[in-house]
Design an enzyme around this catalytic site. Structure first.
Site, mmCIF file in Angstrom:
data_model
loop_
_atom_site.group_PDB
_atom_site.id
_atom_site.type_symbol
_atom_site.label_atom_id
_atom_site.label_comp_id
_atom_site.label_asym_id
_atom_site.label_seq_id
_atom_site.Cartn_x
_atom_site.Cartn_y
_atom_site.Cartn_z
ATOM 1 N N LYS A 11 0.842 -1.190 0.000
ATOM 2 C CA LYS A 11 0.000 0.000 0.000
ATOM 3 C C LYS A 11 0.875 1.237 0.000
ATOM 4 O O LYS A 11 1.925 1.258 0.633
ATOM 5 C CB LYS A 11 -0.916 0.008 1.231
ATOM 6 C CG LYS A 11 -1.924 1.140 1.265
ATOM 7 C CD LYS A 11 -2.819 1.033 2.496
ATOM 8 C CE LYS A 11 -3.827 2.157 2.555
ATOM 9 N NZ LYS A 11 -4.665 2.066 3.773
ATOM 10 N N GLY A 13 0.377 5.572 0.323
ATOM 11 C CA GLY A 13 -0.517 6.698 0.518
ATOM 12 C C GLY A 13 0.259 7.994 0.539
ATOM 13 O O GLY A 13 1.447 8.041 0.186
ATOM 14 N N ALA A 14 -0.408 9.063 0.971
ATOM 15 C CA ALA A 14 0.206 10.381 0.989
ATOM 16 C C ALA A 14 1.309 10.484 2.034
ATOM 17 O O ALA A 14 2.252 11.260 1.885
ATOM 18 C CB ALA A 14 -0.857 11.443 1.261
ATOM 19 N N ARG A 17 4.566 4.367 2.901
ATOM 20 C CA ARG A 17 4.345 3.068 2.271
ATOM 21 C C ARG A 17 4.188 1.994 3.344
ATOM 22 O O ARG A 17 4.785 2.086 4.421
ATOM 23 C CB ARG A 17 5.525 2.687 1.378
ATOM 24 C CG ARG A 17 5.800 3.635 0.232
ATOM 25 C CD ARG A 17 6.939 3.101 -0.636
ATOM 26 N NE ARG A 17 7.323 4.060 -1.671
ATOM 27 C CZ ARG A 17 8.278 4.966 -1.531
ATOM 28 N NH1 ARG A 17 8.973 5.022 -0.393
ATOM 29 N NH2 ARG A 17 8.566 5.798 -2.523
ATOM 30 N N ASP A 136 -7.864 7.979 14.416
ATOM 31 C CA ASP A 136 -8.386 7.519 13.113
ATOM 32 C C ASP A 136 -9.198 6.238 13.310
ATOM 33 O O ASP A 136 -8.907 5.207 12.700
ATOM 34 C CB ASP A 136 -7.234 7.293 12.144
ATOM 35 C CG ASP A 136 -7.704 7.114 10.697
ATOM 36 O OD1 ASP A 136 -8.864 7.453 10.405
ATOM 37 O OD2 ASP A 136 -6.906 6.639 9.861
#
Length: 223
Positions: A11, A13-14, A17, A136
């Site tokens: 994966k 993302g911003a 990794r 989150d």
């Protein structure tokens, strides 16, 4: 990860990794944070290291509080990585709930969903009693394996005694449920009931939660 052939990226993302591989003969997940080129190098290095340390502390504090999280194997600040246990053969709470909701009239499925709601509420209650803010809370960041739930992705976690911060944590969870799952109202109500059973100081948090929820609805209406 310095092109280490023992690891496969799963994966990106911003923020970084995620890799899967083997470390010390154990299956692991490695989270690597990017350099932020738009920031001053020293500032970026300092902020990134603080985020990594905060994530590691969140995992450890949860374990001490009796909440299941992946085992922490290595925090490598130089390479901006955290090596942690790969909870193999697990499923996300998101996929688990969606699967059960395919036959929502099945009484056994309802019992399983209610049990999961109780366990999530109890765990979040324990987090907040110990002043751990996850940051989150979504059903994608909860894994299920062998009738146990594991919380993952503590990248936004921090420690706080603030009822407001705990209320926002709950609000993030509610919004995630509403955007992802059918019958989320009932599910979240079960979570709140369990949360209150496992947090003696819940009253102020719930009061603040209602205020946060009202502010959120106003922003949605105004756009």
């Amino acid at each position: 990860m310095d092109n280490n052939t023992n690891f496969t990226i799963i994966k990106q993302g911003a923020e970084g990794r995620i890799y899967k591989g083997v470390y010390l003969q154990k299956p692991v997940i490695v989270k690597e944070r990017f350099n932020k080129k738009y920031r001053h190098p020293e500032l970026d290095d300092t902020l990134t290291k603080e985020r990594i340390k905060a994530e590691a502390r969140g995992i450890v504090r949860c374990k001490v509080a009796g909440i299941f999280t992946p085992a922490l194997y290595l925090v490598d600040l130089k390479r901006r990585c955290i090596f942690m246990e790969d909870i193999e053969n697990s499923t996300t709470a998101k996929d688990y709930i969606n699967k059960l909701n395919e036959d929502e009239e099945n009484e056994e499925n309802k019992k399983c969903i209610d049990k999961l709601a109780y366990e999530i509420g109890a765990s979040v209650g324990k987090m907040h009693v110990n002043n751990i803010i996850h940051g989150d809370l979504t059903t994608s960041n909860i894994l299920i394996k062998a009738n146990k739930i594991y919380f993952i992705d503590f990248g936004l976690s921090h420690v706080s005694t603030s009822a407001e911060d705990k209320a926002v944590d709950l609000y993030v969870l509610e919004r995630a449920l509403l955007s992802t799952h059918a019958n989320s109202d009932r599910f979240f109500k079960k979570i709140l009931l369990s949360y209150q059973d496992n947090n003696k100081k819940y009253k102020e948090v719930i009061t603040r939660f209602e205020e946060v929820r009202t502010r959120g609805r106003k922003r949605t209406m105004i756009g």
